[in-house]
Scaffold this motif. Structure first.
Motif, short mmCIF file in Angstrom:
data_model
loop_
_atom_site.label_atom_id
_atom_site.label_comp_id
_atom_site.label_asym_id
_atom_site.label_seq_id
_atom_site.Cartn_x
_atom_site.Cartn_y
_atom_site.Cartn_z
N ASN A 194 7.01 -19.38 6.15
CA ASN A 194 7.65 -18.25 5.47
C ASN A 194 7.82 -18.45 3.96
OD1 ASN A 194 9.89 -19.98 5.46
ND2 ASN A 194 11.32 -18.31 5.81
N LYS A 196 2.89 -16.67 1.00
CA LYS A 196 2.51 -15.26 1.15
C LYS A 196 1.31 -15.08 2.08
CE LYS A 196 3.83 -13.72 -3.47
NZ LYS A 196 3.32 -13.13 -4.70
N ARG A 197 0.30 -15.92 1.89
CA ARG A 197 -0.92 -15.78 2.72
C ARG A 197 -0.62 -16.08 4.19
NH1 ARG A 197 -3.93 -19.24 -1.13
NH2 ARG A 197 -3.90 -17.96 -2.98
N SER A 198 0.21 -17.05 4.44
CA SER A 198 0.57 -17.39 5.81
C SER A 198 1.33 -16.24 6.47
CB SER A 198 1.41 -18.67 5.84
OG SER A 198 1.79 -18.99 7.15
N ILE A 199 2.24 -15.63 5.72
CA ILE A 199 2.99 -14.49 6.26
C ILE A 199 2.05 -13.33 6.55
CG2 ILE A 199 4.74 -12.75 5.72
CD1 ILE A 199 6.19 -14.98 4.09
N ALA A 200 1.13 -13.05 5.63
CA ALA A 200 0.17 -11.95 5.84
C ALA A 200 -0.70 -12.24 7.06
CB ALA A 200 -0.68 -11.76 4.60
N ALA A 201 -1.18 -13.46 7.20
CA ALA A 201 -2.01 -13.82 8.36
C ALA A 201 -1.22 -13.69 9.66
CB ALA A 201 -2.55 -15.24 8.20
N PHE A 208 1.32 -11.63 10.29
CA PHE A 208 1.51 -10.22 10.64
C PHE A 208 0.20 -9.51 10.98
CE2 PHE A 208 5.78 -10.91 9.02
CZ PHE A 208 6.51 -10.28 10.03
N ASP A 209 -0.93 -10.09 10.58
CA ASP A 209 -2.22 -9.55 11.04
C ASP A 209 -2.37 -9.69 12.55
OD1 ASP A 209 -3.03 -8.74 8.53
OD2 ASP A 209 -4.33 -10.48 8.18
N ARG A 257 9.27 -10.99 2.03
CA ARG A 257 7.81 -10.87 2.29
C ARG A 257 7.53 -10.53 3.74
NH1 ARG A 257 7.05 -16.18 -1.32
NH2 ARG A 257 7.04 -15.14 -3.34
N SER A 258 8.41 -10.89 4.64
CA SER A 258 8.20 -10.58 6.06
C SER A 258 8.39 -9.10 6.35
CB SER A 258 9.16 -11.40 6.93
OG SER A 258 8.85 -12.76 6.84
N ARG A 290 8.11 -6.63 4.24
CA ARG A 290 7.19 -5.77 3.47
C ARG A 290 5.95 -5.57 4.28
NH1 ARG A 290 8.17 -5.10 -2.17
NH2 ARG A 290 10.10 -6.10 -2.69
#
Length: 127
Positions: free
Chosen positions: A72, A75-80, A82-83, A124-125, A127
């Motif tokens: 957390n 940013k990239r880890s959070i985006a991945a 939620f993908d 970021r989570s 969003r």
């Protein structure tokens, strides 16, 4: 004597059909929220950094749970993460990652880590 009408079916669980995402769900408060969510009828998606603990938590929770690693603070880890989530109804983010120690020995990055983890990680989570 006439037969009694059949008893009505029990009401649905309060979270039936809902998906609860818990970042920080492999232990502590996050795991307890996941347990209670499953007990209330939800499916859960667990996220966290420790894949072994995530897998163990998901096994404990049964078929209503799945997991994916996430950091957390990244940013990239959070985006991945939620993908991998098709839909969510509830998001719970108790995860925290920070360094501690004597203040004089902490770098600026170390001193900022609780804010990065707790504030920006949650921001970021959602969003």
């Amino acid at each position: 004597m006439s037969a009694s009408p059949p008893a009505p079916p029990p009401p649905p669980a309060p979270l039936d059909g809902r998906t609860v995402v818990v970042i920080g769900g492999s232990s502590g408060i996050g795991l307890e929220v996941a347990r209670r969510s499953v007990a209330a009828g939800a499916s859960v998606v667990l996220g966290g950094r420790n894949e072994g603990r995530l897998a163990e938590a998901a096994r404990e929770l049964g078929p209503a749970a799945r997991w994916h690693p996430v950091d957390n603070t990244d940013k990239r880890s959070i985006a991945a993460f939620f993908d991998t989530v098709d839909h969510l109804d509830h998001l719970f983010t108790p995860a925290a990652s920070y360094r501690t120690g004597p203040m004089r020995e902490l770098s600026d990055e170390d001193a900022e880590s609780p804010f990065v983890s707790k504030f920006w990680g949650q921001d970021r989570s959602w969003r």
